[in-house]
Scaffold this motif. Structure first.
Motif, PDB file in Angstrom:
ATOM      1  N   PRO A 181     -36.500  27.961  34.910  1.00  0.00           N
ATOM      2  CA  PRO A 181     -36.510  26.534  34.712  1.00  0.00           C
ATOM      3  C   PRO A 181     -37.748  25.860  35.275  1.00  0.00           C
ATOM      4  CG  PRO A 181     -34.948  27.189  36.771  1.00  0.00           C
ATOM      5  CD  PRO A 181     -35.663  29.149  36.067  1.00  0.00           C
TER       6      PRO A 181
ATOM      7  N   GLN B 190     -29.974  25.995  37.726  1.00  0.00           N
ATOM      8  CA  GLN B 190     -30.300  26.523  36.363  1.00  0.00           C
ATOM      9  C   GLN B 190     -28.744  27.214  35.253  1.00  0.00           C
ATOM     10  OE1 GLN B 190     -32.141  30.227  35.854  1.00  0.00           O
ATOM     11  NE2 GLN B 190     -32.860  29.976  34.529  1.00  0.00           N
TER      12      GLN B 190
ATOM     13  N   GLN C  53     -31.656  28.860  40.430  1.00  0.00           N
ATOM     14  CA  GLN C  53     -31.235  29.646  39.924  1.00  0.00           C
ATOM     15  C   GLN C  53     -29.317  28.626  39.707  1.00  0.00           C
ATOM     16  OE1 GLN C  53     -33.633  32.763  40.998  1.00  0.00           O
ATOM     17  NE2 GLN C  53     -33.456  33.832  38.943  1.00  0.00           N
TER      18      GLN C  53
ATOM     19  N   GLY D 127     -29.740  19.529  40.024  1.00  0.00           N
ATOM     20  CA  GLY D 127     -31.156  20.084  39.925  1.00  0.00           C
ATOM     21  C   GLY D 127     -31.855  19.348  40.069  1.00  0.00           C
TER      22      GLY D 127
ATOM     23  N   GLN E 297     -26.608  24.131  34.756  1.00  0.00           N
ATOM     24  CA  GLN E 297     -27.001  23.573  33.285  1.00  0.00           C
ATOM     25  C   GLN E 297     -27.085  24.042  32.182  1.00  0.00           C
ATOM     26  OE1 GLN E 297     -30.843  23.039  34.912  1.00  0.00           O
ATOM     27  NE2 GLN E 297     -30.969  21.282  35.901  1.00  0.00           N
TER      28      GLN E 297
ATOM     29  N   VAL F 257     -35.506  20.873  39.189  1.00  0.00           N
ATOM     30  CA  VAL F 257     -35.156  22.217  38.692  1.00  0.00           C
ATOM     31  C   VAL F 257     -34.696  21.835  37.769  1.00  0.00           C
ATOM     32  CG1 VAL F 257     -34.400  24.402  38.507  1.00  0.00           C
ATOM     33  CG2 VAL F 257     -35.109  23.450  40.777  1.00  0.00           C
ATOM     34  N   ARG F 258     -35.252  21.974  36.347  1.00  0.00           N
ATOM     35  CA  ARG F 258     -34.143  21.808  34.831  1.00  0.00           C
ATOM     36  C   ARG F 258     -34.955  23.039  34.364  1.00  0.00           C
ATOM     37  NH1 ARG F 258     -37.025  16.104  34.661  1.00  0.00           N
ATOM     38  NH2 ARG F 258     -35.422  14.517  36.599  1.00  0.00           N
ATOM     39  N   ILE F 259     -33.551  23.374  33.050  1.00  0.00           N
ATOM     40  CA  ILE F 259     -33.777  24.346  32.091  1.00  0.00           C
ATOM     41  C   ILE F 259     -34.908  24.105  31.304  1.00  0.00           C
ATOM     42  CG2 ILE F 259     -31.220  25.409  32.370  1.00  0.00           C
ATOM     43  CD1 ILE F 259     -30.419  23.843  30.934  1.00  0.00           C
TER      44      ILE F 259
END
Length: 553
Positions: free
Chosen positions: A405, A260, A257, A288, A263, A394-396
């Motif tokens: 995410p 997240q 997070q 991320g 981003q 990790v990507r939104i």
């Protein structure tokens, strides 16, 4: 809120509670701590074996799932993460492990000055209150209490002897001069209770007038003025708020997070932000990326004798016995949790100078960690690769801060990781087949005799592998193209913003992550204070910090 704050800490987890507790020791420093989850009032948090309950409790646990991983036959992997005061330290397996000296020396060698093992050791010692007392390697009076597992267990004794028989020495301390060895774990417990960072650091600070703790406060974005972070937006009980600070925003929301939030706030890969229509605040392609995790393979055995925790939990008499053990003496399975012993050894000895796999040995068995125990006498060897070379991200998925995410670990995506997985399962089988253990093993339930060659073992790993709850690396510390923070954990190219949690690890430590994050947060407090003092000294005479504005939307 009509008070002004020097620091806003986002996330009251393993790092956030340390930051809030330590920074508020200075009565002139005002701290706001924001936690998305509820207070840590549940008995299951504080009872060590309650791990099996909090594993599935959506009030206390984010209960994330990864995206389908092509290397795991398209499976989604369940990723529990703490959602309460103490964060994952309130729901974890309690094991106190620091990692190897070489882990931190590698960080320093990569350009992260101040992060060698020798430089981080004082923070491990400062944080630790080991029941054995202090010495060269350990602290005896720190807030994070660390205790021995009292009673010896025949299964753990047999495991240690079995490991010795294949060349792994017995050890009394995984966190001393060297990590290699087999033995009992020490746990973050105190007198039969869990010692989370909320208990260790936040509880003693709650009465301070300069510390404000807000629970059920989900941070939705960062507030900037130019290139400086000046506050956050959050939602609490259906109401949107904005609060600002005159010092720093400290992101401690964890490896999933924290990136997240960056981003969502326009800090990250320009292409990703453009896809979601988020105005670019600052280009940092590494936000991320570099996701790493420990992937565990759980070998389950049926025991020849009714000496397992399964046997106790599957009978009313056994349940009454372990309940009385805890009530009368704060001992027994309720005070220990799940895993009692383990070992660190080399699965590929020709390719590594230090242990490359870790065992967690549980005197019970279930289909998955925290699940219902089997009806038979069972125990588990969980084995994981310590330094995976696979990298995920990790990507939104959208601009909605409440949507989890995209989490893609890319487990077993490298040849080294696949070979280590196969060798790890073979090492577990070698210990189970050793003379000291042979009399206690009735049968191998999983993976079972069908996994007879390397291809079948790897297929078992793909079909049954699971997280051991250590996602890290997504806001890495360093100087390369994917680095997000510098060696003082300040976000590159921005002011007033640091990240202090597992996400800043350039490479995953060789072991459980809670103790390292606590030490990292202790070090971060010193750096925050030092930088604030430098800022005050550099400030023109007569200048004052900007007044804080608190706006309720």
């Amino acid at each position: 809120m009509d008070a002004s704050f020097d620091h806003i800490v986002v996330g009251a987890g393993s790092a956030g509670c340390v930051l809030a507790g330590r920074l508020s020791e200075d009565p002139a420093t005002r701290v706001l701590l924001l936690e998305a989850g509820p207070p840590d009032r549940s008995l299951w948090i504080h009872l060590p074996i309650g791990y099996g309950k909090t594993m599935w409790d959506k009030r206390l646990n984010w209960c994330f799932e990864t995206d389908p991983d092509p290397n795991m036959n398209g499976r989604r992997i369940y990723w529990p993460r703490g959602r309460t005061l103490g964060g994952s330290s309130s729901i974890n397996g309690l094991i106190y492990i620091r990692g190897q000296h070489e882990d931190y020396d590698a960080w320093a060698a990569a350009g992260n000055a101040g992060w060698s093992h020798a430089e981080l050791l004082p923070y491990f010692r400062r944080s630790e209150g080991n029941a054995r007392g202090g010495d060269r390697w350990h602290g005896g009076d720190g807030p994070l209490k660390v205790s021995d597992i009292g009673a010896k267990h025949p299964l753990i004794e047999a495991f240690i002897a079995g490991a010795e028989s294949i060349g792994v020495p017995r050890t009394e301390d995984f966190n001393g001069a060297r990590q290699e060895g087999a033995g009992y774990y020490q746990l973050t417990t105190h007198r039969g209770w869990r010692c989370s960072t909320a208990v260790a650091y936040l509880r003693p600070a709650r009465g301070r007038p300069n510390l404000r703790v807000e629970t059920d406060a989900h941070v939705t974005g960062l507030v900037f003025e130019g290139r400086r972070a000046v506050g956050v937006r959050y939602r609490q009980h259906g109401q949107d708020h904005e609060v600002r600070c005159r010092g720093e925003v400290l992101l401690a929301a964890g490896a999933l997070q924290s990136p997240q939030l960056l981003q969502l706030s326009g800090v990250g890969d320009p292409a990703l932000l453009a896809r979601h229509g988020i105005p670019l605040r600052h280009a940092l392609p590494g936000v991320g990326e570099n996701l790493q995790d420990h992937l565990q393979f759980r070998l389950i055995f049926e025991c020849t004798q009714p000496i397992t925790t399964n046997d106790e939990l599957n009978s009313w008499l056994g349940q009454a016995k372990i309940g009385l053990q805890w009530l009368l003496a704060r001992k027994g399975p309720l005070a220990v949790g799940i895993n009692q012993g383990g070992c660190f050894m080399k699965a590929l000895p020709g390719e590594t100078a230090t242990p490359d796999i870790q065992f967690h040995v549980a005197t019970l068995s279930a289909e998955m960690a925290g699940g219902q125990v089997h009806p038979f006498s069972g125990f588990t060897f969980s084995v994981c690769q310590l330094r995976p070379s696979s990298r995920g991200h990790v990507r939104i998925r959208s601009t909605d801060p409440f949507e989890p995410p995209e989490m893609q670990p890319n487990y077993l995506s490298t040849d080294l990781d696949r070979r280590t997985a196969i060798a790890a399962v073979k090492a577990a089988r070698a210990i189970a087949a050793s003379a000291p253990m042979r009399g206690l093993v009735k049968r191998e339930v999983k993976p079972g005799p069908a996994a007879a060659d390397d291809a079948a073992i790897l297929e078992f790993c793909r079909n049954a592998g699971a997280t051991i709850f250590h996602p890290s690396g997504t806001c890495k510390m360093g100087r390369d193209a994917l680095a997000v923070v510098d060696e003082r954990l300040r976000v590159h190219g921005l002011e007033g913003l640091r990240v202090v949690d597992c996400s800043v690890m350039p490479t995953l430590v060789s072991g459980n992550t809670n103790a390292p994050v606590v030490a990292m947060a202790e070090k971060a407090v010193d750096m925050i204070r030092e930088d604030a003092a430098r800022g005050r000294l550099a400030q023109p005479q007569g200048a004052t910090a900007p007044a804080l504005q608190t706006v309720e939307a």
